[in-house]
Write a protein that holds these residues in place. Structure first.
Motif, short mmCIF file in Angstrom:
data_model
loop_
_atom_site.label_atom_id
_atom_site.label_comp_id
_atom_site.label_asym_id
_atom_site.label_seq_id
_atom_site.Cartn_x
_atom_site.Cartn_y
_atom_site.Cartn_z
N UNK A 351 61.22 19.53 159.00
CA UNK A 351 60.30 20.35 158.20
C UNK A 351 58.90 19.74 158.24
N UNK A 352 58.82 18.42 158.05
CA UNK A 352 57.52 17.74 158.09
C UNK A 352 56.84 17.92 159.44
N UNK A 366 53.36 28.61 164.72
CA UNK A 366 53.21 29.62 163.67
C UNK A 366 54.02 30.88 163.96
N UNK A 367 54.25 31.16 165.24
CA UNK A 367 55.00 32.37 165.60
C UNK A 367 56.41 32.34 165.03
N UNK A 368 57.02 31.17 164.98
CA UNK A 368 58.36 31.03 164.40
C UNK A 368 58.34 31.51 162.94
N UNK A 369 57.35 31.06 162.19
CA UNK A 369 57.23 31.45 160.78
C UNK A 369 56.97 32.94 160.64
N UNK A 384 67.22 36.39 159.78
CA UNK A 384 66.77 35.27 158.95
C UNK A 384 67.63 34.04 159.18
N UNK A 385 68.94 34.23 159.23
CA UNK A 385 69.84 33.09 159.46
C UNK A 385 69.63 32.52 160.86
N UNK A 386 69.45 33.39 161.84
CA UNK A 386 69.27 32.92 163.22
C UNK A 386 67.99 32.11 163.37
N UNK A 387 66.97 32.46 162.60
CA UNK A 387 65.68 31.76 162.69
C UNK A 387 65.61 30.52 161.82
N UNK A 388 66.55 30.37 160.89
CA UNK A 388 66.49 29.27 159.93
C UNK A 388 66.55 27.91 160.62
N UNK A 389 65.79 26.96 160.13
CA UNK A 389 65.81 25.61 160.69
C UNK A 389 67.21 25.02 160.57
N UNK A 392 73.28 26.87 158.79
CA UNK A 392 74.56 26.68 158.09
C UNK A 392 74.37 26.71 156.57
N UNK A 393 73.37 25.99 156.08
CA UNK A 393 73.15 25.93 154.63
C UNK A 393 72.69 27.27 154.10
N UNK A 394 71.81 27.94 154.86
CA UNK A 394 71.31 29.24 154.42
C UNK A 394 72.46 30.25 154.29
N UNK A 395 73.35 30.28 155.27
CA UNK A 395 74.51 31.19 155.22
C UNK A 395 75.43 30.84 154.05
N UNK A 396 75.64 29.54 153.85
CA UNK A 396 76.54 29.11 152.78
C UNK A 396 75.99 29.49 151.41
#
Length: 435
Positions: A351-352, A366-369, A384-389, A392-396
């Motif tokens: 993230x940093x 920036x395009x990723x965001x 959204x899940x596919x793009x998430x960094x 797994x956590x987002x889906x859970x």
């Protein structure tokens, strides 16, 4: 035309296969990349014995890279757990892994990590010396220290941390300028002790040319370690740290003359308001060499959450010039990290790094965001899940709290702003109260 190292090739105008791979990953001109490698502003750590490596570039204009530390200790000697960490770190797309094992005969473990890793591998050879020779630190000779470095080169290590800037002059500076936390670098403290116990110069400083010859032989990048990095915000930007940094700048030029690639290591613990100035100092004093920061941790009072204090500092550091972030886990200052600690450390550091890449204007960051924002506006959960960094956590999290209306989440339900705007702009009935 032959070449000895990536820097040697770059100076001769040769474009190596590693340069081609890095240029494709970064979506930049390979000729521009070659020029920056020749100048020492980008490094491609790639030991010629590391056959499984997928090379990465570190430095000016490239994406901020992250490093994951692992390794066994006397209290936690299970190699298999560390191999599992390597697999997960690779799955999470860490660009570098450092084996910081400091117990026993680690050659077999190190070789296996190199063989299984597509990421660049780093080590700190002085950690290995005591176990390698099975003798007390004081009794290890300068020649033996260099032989350990050679062994790591033979084993395929891509970059090595060497605390060559801690010379006798720096030791006297440390004695005159007292610190709250003294020397917190493990390798730095070991060298300080060896120098004091033997009343001799730092062997890596005294025999620096011989060290560089070993690095050139295997094309190991030398990561000039910051033995005097601050271990508390009280000690940052003091005479000790800056004295060593000046020495590292001089050692950088000596390495470049022998076509050895250089990374400079930096702080440490540091208050927010000092970070920008420190990045400028490093780049100026070390001639634009890539900068690798260990944090910096921006406060000293959050054990258990130091992946957060580090990510805050790392994002600011990378924004103002750091090229390479060493991850910190929630276990920092408390224990050897377990697998879950490592995962949290990787995510926080990624993230940093990404936040800094946005600020630096790195191509594609920036395009990723923007793609994520579009998926949110469309209420497209799969995208959204596919793009998430960390998908797994987002889906859970979503699965653990299912909404009545599949379009929304359990925070806002049908009052979801994205749902409201999507329906109104499409000319649809809003329908908040009715099923």
């Amino acid at each position: 035309m032959s070449y000895t190292t990536q820097m040697d090739a770059a100076k001769k105008g040769i474009i190596t296969s590693e340069m081609e791979i890095v240029a494709a990953k970064e979506d930049i001109s390979v000729e521009k990349l070659r020029g920056l490698v020749a100048e020492g502003k980008i490094v491609i750590p790639a030991n010629r014995n590391h056959k499984t490596l997928s090379p990465e570039g570190v430095g000016q204009g490239l994406k901020t890279k992250i490093n994951v530390n692992l390794g066994i200790s006397k209290d936690c000697p299970e190699c298999e757990k560390e191999f599992e960490k390597v697999k997960v770190a690779l799955d999470m797309k860490a660009e570098a892994i450092m084996d910081l094992s400091n117990y026993g005969k680690t050659e077999g473990m190190r070789r296996k990590i190199v063989d299984m890793s597509t990421a660049m591998i780093g080590t700190v050879p002085i950690y290995d010396a005591v176990g390698f020779y099975d003798k007390e630190l004081k009794d290890i000779t300068a020649e033996e220290f260099l032989k350990v470095v050679e062994k790591h080169g033979q084993d395929g290590v891509d970059f090595i941390t060497i605390h060559a800037g801690l010379n006798r002059e720096a030791v006297e500076t440390v004695k005159r300028n007292k610190r709250l936390t003294h020397i917190v670098s493990r390798g730095g403290s070991l060298l300080f002790a060896w120098m004091e116990l033997n009343n001799k110069e730092n062997p890596f400083f005294e025999y620096y040319d011989e060290l560089l010859d070993i690095c050139a032989k295997y094309d190991m990048t030398i990561s000039l370690g910051d033995a005097l990095r601050p271990g508390s915000i009280n000690d940052s930007t003091d005479a000790n740290q800056i004295k060593e940094l000046i020495a590292l700048g001089e050692l950088t030029k000596r390495a470049w003359k022998k076509n050895v690639q250089v990374i400079i290591e930096g702080p440490g613990h540091m208050a927010l308001n000092e970070i920008e100035a420190n990045m400028l100092l490093q780049k100026k004093l070390c001639h634009g060499a890539p900068f690798y920061v260990l944090g910096p941790l921006v406060t000293d009072v959050a054990p258990g959450y130091d992946h957060i204090t580090s990510a805050i500092g790392g994002a600011i550091a990378a924004t103002y010039g750091a090229d390479f972030l060493c991850y910190v886990t929630p276990a920092e200052h408390l224990r050897l990290p377990n697998l879950e600690d490592m995962k949290e450390g990787i995510v926080a550091t990624k993230i940093a790094a990404h936040a800094a890449d946005i600020a630096k204007g790195i191509k594609g960051a920036r395009e990723w965001d923007n793609k994520m924002s579009k998926a949110r506006a469309d209420i497209d959960w799969d995208t959204m899940f596919a793009l998430a960094l960390e998908p797994e956590k987002a889906r859970r999290y979503r699965a653990e709290s299912k909404p009545h209306d599949e379009e929304s989440c359990t925070m806002c339900g049908k009052m979801c702003s994205m749902r409201t705007m999507k329906k109104i702009l499409n000319g649809e009935d809003l329908n908040i109260l009715r099923d």
